[in-house]
Design a protein around this motif. Sequence first.
Motif: not given
Length: 173
Positions: A20, A24, A27-28, A153, A155-156
């Motif tokens: 996960w 993230q 994705t970033s 929020t 993924f986290l």
Amino acid sequence: MSITRSTVVKTWGLAVLIGWVGSQVITSLSSTFSNVPFAITALWLVGALLPITVSFFWDRPESSDQTLSLLWPALGVTGILINFGVSLGAIPAGETIEVLAYGVLWFAGPGIGFAATAALTAGPNASVYGWAAVANFAGAVAALVAPMALLPTYFLGAAVLQATPMLYDGFSG
């Protein structure tokens, strides 16, 4: 070397956490990847290899452990195959399919796994898994009803909902 339940649970918990958080990060860095869903799914495939392997070599003395050692890999592999199918175009993509494949599936599948684990686990950790099942089913409903609201929020939040119960169980025993 004997592989214990604690080792299996810790391995799954760490793989889920890394998966996960890694999702993230990918994705970033989306401008780096031409196909972000494919990159994330490839990360999960590589990350799932260790816990799946450990699950199959686990010295499982009880039949409930045998059920769990087959269920969790089956859920993970099914999700990964569906996500590869969507990201590579083998499953026709559209907004609804993407919400189901990339959102609902990754809460509903673990919800099923946590519910089964709660039912097959003795002691206080059974309630931890029961609450994890409820939280993941709620996440699946939220992903279906309001997928865009979850994005910041996703993924986290999934990391906390899914890795925490496993790491708690693995390190508390």
